[in-house]
Design a protein around this motif. Structure first.
Motif, PDB file in Angstrom:
ATOM      1  N   VAL A  51       0.841  -1.201   0.000  1.00  0.00           N
ATOM      2  CA  VAL A  51       0.000   0.000   0.000  1.00  0.00           C
ATOM      3  C   VAL A  51       0.872   1.244   0.000  1.00  0.00           C
ATOM      4  CG1 VAL A  51      -1.641   1.352   1.378  1.00  0.00           C
ATOM      5  CG2 VAL A  51      -1.937  -1.115   1.191  1.00  0.00           C
ATOM      6  N   ILE A  52       0.570   2.145  -0.916  1.00  0.00           N
ATOM      7  CA  ILE A  52       1.111   3.510  -0.807  1.00  0.00           C
ATOM      8  C   ILE A  52       0.026   4.303  -0.101  1.00  0.00           C
ATOM      9  CG2 ILE A  52       1.896   5.558  -2.053  1.00  0.00           C
ATOM     10  CD1 ILE A  52       2.525   3.684  -4.430  1.00  0.00           C
ATOM     11  N   LEU A  53       0.333   4.758   1.099  1.00  0.00           N
ATOM     12  CA  LEU A  53      -0.674   5.473   1.894  1.00  0.00           C
ATOM     13  C   LEU A  53      -0.363   6.960   1.854  1.00  0.00           C
ATOM     14  CD1 LEU A  53      -3.070   5.369   3.898  1.00  0.00           C
ATOM     15  CD2 LEU A  53      -1.371   5.295   5.721  1.00  0.00           C
ATOM     16  N   HIS A  54      -1.353   7.729   1.484  1.00  0.00           N
ATOM     17  CA  HIS A  54      -1.181   9.188   1.424  1.00  0.00           C
ATOM     18  C   HIS A  54      -2.163   9.830   2.397  1.00  0.00           C
ATOM     19  CE1 HIS A  54       0.418  12.777  -0.261  1.00  0.00           C
ATOM     20  NE2 HIS A  54      -0.705  13.195  -0.772  1.00  0.00           N
TER      21      HIS A  54
END
Lengths: 384, 66
Positions: free
Chosen positions: B58-61
């Motif tokens: 996951v790329i969490l922003h």
């Protein structure tokens, strides 16, 4: 790709994402339960849920995607269960601050507008036991503002929100999520940028694409559209005072209910605050605006040494002859450098045409709106 | 290719609104598990947590639309 937002009004993010054609899951953390102190913040999280990078460089992405860790046991994408509200409420009855907070948080996130008052009570009880627990102050502020925006609103909810956001920030001035909440509704001098100036452009461009813009439950206020200012723009009397001798008959709040909120709620010498003055025709007696005559006016008489960005403010009448809409006037006030600490009353009054009941009598009325704000000594003076 | 698209996205995110992002929360530390707090999803209000994405990268922003 997953996002998390801490905004007070999450539907504005939905509008932004529609405008920018962004399409990935977003988690709404309006209470800032994660405890982040700044945004934006990017993290890489691996298959096990372990954080592998915080604020990575874009060149780190390829390595992250190539990395092969052993897959965790258990089915991926397991369903998430909604918290058990009844159990959390029961646990909160024991009165422990953490249980009260957990119940308040769940009531806000999962209970709907009807539970906001219970959340407020829970947070207040938690603060009685831990008055300096800054996150509870912030969450209580969010809860008050949520109720202010709901059909369950009570008088002074917005002011209470401002009070508790300010209390949280006072306890921890390094949390920029909390600071932004004050700046969102506060004076132009302390703004880093306009918060929601993009909303109108987004709507126009979405409409031009043939789509319907996501509706907003609460339109951004003047403060939220306003741009930063480097100087306080004090304005003297550009118009003649409309009722200097106070001859116009008073409405003492029977026809129109007036609510005020100062953001920030207190001033130090030389600082500014933004005053929100909200007018609501009394629904119980079917009061409504008469829009075929003069606009609603707010006149402010700042005390000696105090400055305002205009003594005369007004709300233009909408095109239809009558309406029951809520009207808001915002203005900014600057405290003199030599002000003494204590409660200050800023004299102001509103003038409006209002009618009682359908086909009832229409009256021109004045309502005195004394605006109270506290002046606190600067921190250095407090120490001295 | 997905990795290529991911890089484009990442560059976009890291160049957007980066003012003020000097420090992160004390709890969000490399090597530790991301907290499994359940939040309403923006799309429909249903419960959602990072645990839902377990088994995937996951790329969490964490961001705001202001």
């Amino acid at each position: 790709m997953v996002g998390i937002i801490q905004e007070q009004h999450p539907d504005r993010t939905r509008l932004f994402m529609q405008w920018k054609k962004m399409n990935w899951p977003i988690l709404v953390d309006s209470l800032n339960l994660l405890g982040v102190s700044v945004v934006p913040l990017t993290l890489f999280i691996d298959e096990h849920g372990i954080i592998r990078a915080v604020q990575p460089k874009h060149t780190d992405l390829e390595d992250f995607l190539k990395r092969r860790d052993q897959m965790p046991s258990g089915a991926p994408g397991r369903p998430i269960i909604r918290p058990d509200l009844a159990k959390l409420e029961k646990d909160a009855r024991e009165g422990r601050p953490d249980a009260l907070r957990a119940w308040g948080d769940a009531a806000i996130l999962w209970g709907g507008a009807g539970r906001i008052t219970q959340a407020i009570e829970a947070y207040r009880k938690a603060l009685q036991k831990e008055p300096t627990h800054a996150p509870t102050h912030f969450r209580l502020g969010v809860a008050y503002r949520l109720r202010h925006d709901s059909p369950f609103r009570q008088m002074n909810d917005f002011q209470q929100a401002s009070n508790h956001w300010a209390a949280a920030l006072d306890l921890n001035p390094n949390n920029y999520i909390w600071r932004r909440r004050i700046q969102q509704f506060g004076p132009r001098l302390s703004k880093p940028y306009s918060f929601y100036d993009w909303v109108n452009q987004a709507r126009q461009e979405i409409l031009a694409r043939g789509e319907t813009p996501v509706p907003l439950s609460v339109e951004p206020s003047g403060a939220e559209f306003a741009y930063p200012s480097k100087n306080f723009e004090a304005t003297g009397a550009t118009k003649k005072e409309p009722d200097p001798q106070a001859r116009i008959l008073r409405d003492k709040g029977r026809l129109v209910k007036v609510e005020t909120a100062a953001v920030p709620p207190t001033l130090t010498p030389g600082s500014t605050s933004r005053l929100h003055v909200i007018f609501r025709p009394n629904q119980q007696i079917k009061a409504h605006w008469n829009n075929e005559v003069d606009d609603l006016i707010l006149w402010i008489n700042p005390p000696d040494g105090w400055s305002v960005d205009g003594q005369h403010h007004s709300v233009p009448n909408p095109p239809h002859p009558v309406s029951q809409d809520t009207r808001t006037i915002e203005f900014e006030i600057k405290c003199p450098e030599m002000a003494a600490p204590g409660m200050m009353v800023i004299p102001a009054y509103a003038l409006y045409y209002v009618c009682e009941d359908v086909n009832g009598t229409c009256l021109y009325r004045r309502q005195d709106v004394p605006l109270q704000i506290e002046v606190k000594p600067t921190k250095n003076e407090t120490k001295r | 290719m997905k990795p290529h698209w991911g890089i484009v996205l990442m560059v976009m995110l890291l160049t957007l609104n980066i003012v003020g992002a000097q420090t992160s929360s004390r709890e969000l530390v490399v090597g530790q598990a991301f907290p499994d707090i359940v939040f309403p999803s923006l799309e429909d209000g249903h419960p959602l947590s990072l645990a839902h994405f377990r088994g995937r990268k996951v790329i969490l922003h964490i961001w705001a639309s202001w």
